[in-house]
Design a protein around this motif. Structure first.
Motif, PDB file in Angstrom:
ATOM      1  N   ALA A  48       0.827  -1.204   0.000  1.00 57.40           N
ATOM      2  CA  ALA A  48       0.000   0.000   0.000  1.00 57.40           C
ATOM      3  C   ALA A  48       0.862   1.255   0.000  1.00 57.40           C
ATOM      4  O   ALA A  48       0.570   2.228  -0.709  1.00 57.40           O
ATOM      5  CB  ALA A  48      -0.925  -0.010   1.218  1.00 57.40           C
ATOM      6  N   GLY A  49       1.950   1.246   0.787  1.00 61.76           N
ATOM      7  CA  GLY A  49       2.826   2.409   0.825  1.00 61.76           C
ATOM      8  C   GLY A  49       3.507   2.664  -0.501  1.00 61.76           C
ATOM      9  O   GLY A  49       3.578   3.806  -0.969  1.00 61.76           O
ATOM     10  N   VAL A  50       4.003   1.607  -1.140  1.00 62.47           N
ATOM     11  CA  VAL A  50       4.654   1.754  -2.439  1.00 62.47           C
ATOM     12  C   VAL A  50       3.642   2.189  -3.492  1.00 62.47           C
ATOM     13  O   VAL A  50       3.935   3.035  -4.349  1.00 62.47           O
ATOM     14  CB  VAL A  50       5.347   0.435  -2.837  1.00 62.47           C
ATOM     15  CG1 VAL A  50       5.844   0.496  -4.280  1.00 62.47           C
ATOM     16  CG2 VAL A  50       6.505   0.138  -1.888  1.00 62.47           C
ATOM     17  N   ASP A  51       2.456   1.634  -3.441  1.00 60.99           N
ATOM     18  CA  ASP A  51       1.415   1.980  -4.406  1.00 60.99           C
ATOM     19  C   ASP A  51       1.075   3.470  -4.351  1.00 60.99           C
ATOM     20  O   ASP A  51       0.907   4.128  -5.382  1.00 60.99           O
ATOM     21  CB  ASP A  51       0.168   1.147  -4.126  1.00 60.99           C
ATOM     22  CG  ASP A  51      -0.939   1.369  -5.142  1.00 60.99           C
ATOM     23  OD1 ASP A  51      -0.620   1.531  -6.342  1.00 60.99           O
ATOM     24  OD2 ASP A  51      -2.121   1.370  -4.754  1.00 60.99           O
ATOM     25  N   GLY A  97      -1.046   5.246   6.007  1.00 62.98           N
ATOM     26  CA  GLY A  97      -2.351   5.185   5.343  1.00 62.98           C
ATOM     27  C   GLY A  97      -3.104   3.945   5.763  1.00 62.98           C
ATOM     28  O   GLY A  97      -3.016   3.504   6.909  1.00 62.98           O
ATOM     29  N   THR A  98      -3.821   3.368   4.818  1.00 62.78           N
ATOM     30  CA  THR A  98      -4.616   2.165   5.064  1.00 62.78           C
ATOM     31  C   THR A  98      -4.126   1.078   4.128  1.00 62.78           C
ATOM     32  O   THR A  98      -3.993   1.309   2.926  1.00 62.78           O
ATOM     33  CB  THR A  98      -6.109   2.438   4.810  1.00 62.78           C
ATOM     34  OG1 THR A  98      -6.529   3.529   5.641  1.00 62.78           O
ATOM     35  CG2 THR A  98      -6.950   1.204   5.115  1.00 62.78           C
ATOM     36  N   PRO A 104      -4.918   0.406   9.388  1.00 60.46           N
ATOM     37  CA  PRO A 104      -3.979   1.533   9.342  1.00 60.46           C
ATOM     38  C   PRO A 104      -2.548   1.027   9.388  1.00 60.46           C
ATOM     39  O   PRO A 104      -2.241   0.030  10.064  1.00 60.46           O
ATOM     40  CB  PRO A 104      -4.330   2.338  10.603  1.00 60.46           C
ATOM     41  CG  PRO A 104      -4.985   1.356  11.514  1.00 60.46           C
ATOM     42  CD  PRO A 104      -5.705   0.387  10.632  1.00 60.46           C
ATOM     43  N   TYR A 105      -1.667   1.690   8.648  1.00 59.36           N
ATOM     44  CA  TYR A 105      -0.266   1.292   8.655  1.00 59.36           C
ATOM     45  C   TYR A 105       0.618   2.524   8.715  1.00 59.36           C
ATOM     46  O   TYR A 105       0.209   3.625   8.349  1.00 59.36           O
ATOM     47  CB  TYR A 105       0.087   0.467   7.403  1.00 59.36           C
ATOM     48  CG  TYR A 105       0.271   1.315   6.160  1.00 59.36           C
ATOM     49  CD1 TYR A 105       1.503   1.914   5.858  1.00 59.36           C
ATOM     50  CD2 TYR A 105      -0.793   1.574   5.292  1.00 59.36           C
ATOM     51  CE1 TYR A 105       1.662   2.713   4.738  1.00 59.36           C
ATOM     52  CE2 TYR A 105      -0.645   2.367   4.175  1.00 59.36           C
ATOM     53  CZ  TYR A 105       0.592   2.932   3.902  1.00 59.36           C
ATOM     54  OH  TYR A 105       0.749   3.742   2.800  1.00 59.36           O
ATOM     55  N   HIS A 106       1.829   2.323   9.169  1.00 59.87           N
ATOM     56  CA  HIS A 106       2.885   3.335   9.096  1.00 59.87           C
ATOM     57  C   HIS A 106       4.128   2.624   8.611  1.00 59.87           C
ATOM     58  O   HIS A 106       4.433   1.507   9.040  1.00 59.87           O
ATOM     59  CB  HIS A 106       3.137   3.985  10.457  1.00 59.87           C
ATOM     60  CG  HIS A 106       3.988   5.217  10.383  1.00 59.87           C
ATOM     61  ND1 HIS A 106       5.354   5.179  10.162  1.00 59.87           N
ATOM     62  CD2 HIS A 106       3.673   6.535  10.472  1.00 59.87           C
ATOM     63  CE1 HIS A 106       5.837   6.401  10.135  1.00 59.87           C
ATOM     64  NE2 HIS A 106       4.844   7.249  10.313  1.00 59.87           N
ATOM     65  N   ALA A 107       4.875   3.276   7.715  1.00 56.77           N
ATOM     66  CA  ALA A 107       6.052   2.636   7.123  1.00 56.77           C
ATOM     67  C   ALA A 107       7.083   2.241   8.162  1.00 56.77           C
ATOM     68  O   ALA A 107       7.798   1.242   7.984  1.00 56.77           O
ATOM     69  CB  ALA A 107       6.684   3.569   6.087  1.00 56.77           C
ATOM     70  N   LEU A 108       7.191   3.005   9.251  1.00 58.92           N
ATOM     71  CA  LEU A 108       8.205   2.729  10.258  1.00 58.92           C
ATOM     72  C   LEU A 108       7.707   1.831  11.374  1.00 58.92           C
ATOM     73  O   LEU A 108       8.453   1.580  12.335  1.00 58.92           O
ATOM     74  CB  LEU A 108       8.746   4.035  10.840  1.00 58.92           C
ATOM     75  CG  LEU A 108       9.573   4.897   9.883  1.00 58.92           C
ATOM     76  CD1 LEU A 108      10.032   6.175  10.577  1.00 58.92           C
ATOM     77  CD2 LEU A 108      10.765   4.124   9.352  1.00 58.92           C
ATOM     78  N   ALA A 109       6.484   1.337  11.285  1.00 61.32           N
ATOM     79  CA  ALA A 109       6.041   0.336  12.256  1.00 61.32           C
ATOM     80  C   ALA A 109       7.008  -0.842  12.193  1.00 61.32           C
ATOM     81  O   ALA A 109       7.354  -1.304  11.104  1.00 61.32           O
ATOM     82  CB  ALA A 109       4.618  -0.110  11.940  1.00 61.32           C
TER      83      ALA A 109
END
Length: 221
Positions: A48-51, A97-98, A104-109
């Motif tokens: 999702a983050g890359v997209d 984002g989602t 929900p997500y965060h890249a640094l999680a």
């Protein structure tokens, strides 16, 4: 804030002459990287983050070059590699984002950031069998120790990565079984019916030659 400010020790890049030292700069390693990338973006949060945030669709060769330069710094760059790790964490602070499952997500999680790094070890281990030579048990263990060192350069805490090979494989197979899916980004990466422009980096003569040969080179690639 630096490690000196907090009293924590600076991360140490992998040692010269180690397993990674010989692998990361080998031209054959370029053939290994797409597999790691595909494993990464098959994770719902990473995909999702890359997209949403990556320019890999509009600038594929530029994005690839920047990733490769970053990887080379982690292994060979010394203090510059440590600084690159800090830069990447700063870059990822706003990526959130989602994910593809509505979470929900965060890249640094830790689970997301560690997975991106973790994929490199099994890909290196597997690909060397076919492209270089099989690793001995001692080399495999050294590779994992060195990959953990690279993780520290990237700001990944030891508590967020399996610390031994014996711990790694259950973790890896659990993520494959529970998280990995065919995301939109995976579909883009494995599609064979979508146009891919010829490389636009490198010497002019090489670019012109690749442009002329691209219709022949692309299908087998």
């Amino acid at each position: 804030m630096t490690s000196a400010d907090t009293g924590a020790a600076e991360p140490v890049p992998p040692p010269p002459g180690g397993v990674l030292w010989s692998l990361a700069g080998d031209l054959r390693a370029l053939l290994m990287l797409p597999a790691a990338l595909t494993l990464q973006v098959a994770h719902p949060a990473v995909g999702a983050g890359v997209d949403e945030y990556s320019v890999f669709r509009t600038d594929p060769w530029g994005r690839g070059e920047r990733s490769l330069r970053s990887l080379q710094l982690w292994v060979y760059g010394g203090e510059a590699g440590v600084e690159e790790g800090r830069r990447l964490r700063t870059l990822h602070r706003t990526i959130q984002g989602t994910d593809t499952r509505g979470r929900p997500y965060h890249a640094l999680a830790p689970a997301n950031y560690a997975w991106v790094h973790a994929t490199g070890f099994p890909v290196y281990r597997h690909a060397t069998r076919y492209l270089v030579r099989p690793l001995t048990e001692a080399q495999e263990r050294a590779l994992y120790r060195e990959w953990l060192q690279v993780g520290r350069v990237l700001g990944i805490h030891d508590r967020d990565m399996p610390q031994t090979i014996e711990e790694f494989w259950p973790y890896y197979h659990a993520v494959l079984a529970e998280e990995i899916e065919r995301t939109v980004v995976v579909e883009d990466l494995v599609a064979t019916d979508r146009p891919v422009p010829p490389p636009d980096r490198g010497p002019l003569v090489a670019r012109l030659l690749l442009r002329a040969l691209w219709p022949v080179l692309l299908p087998p690639l």
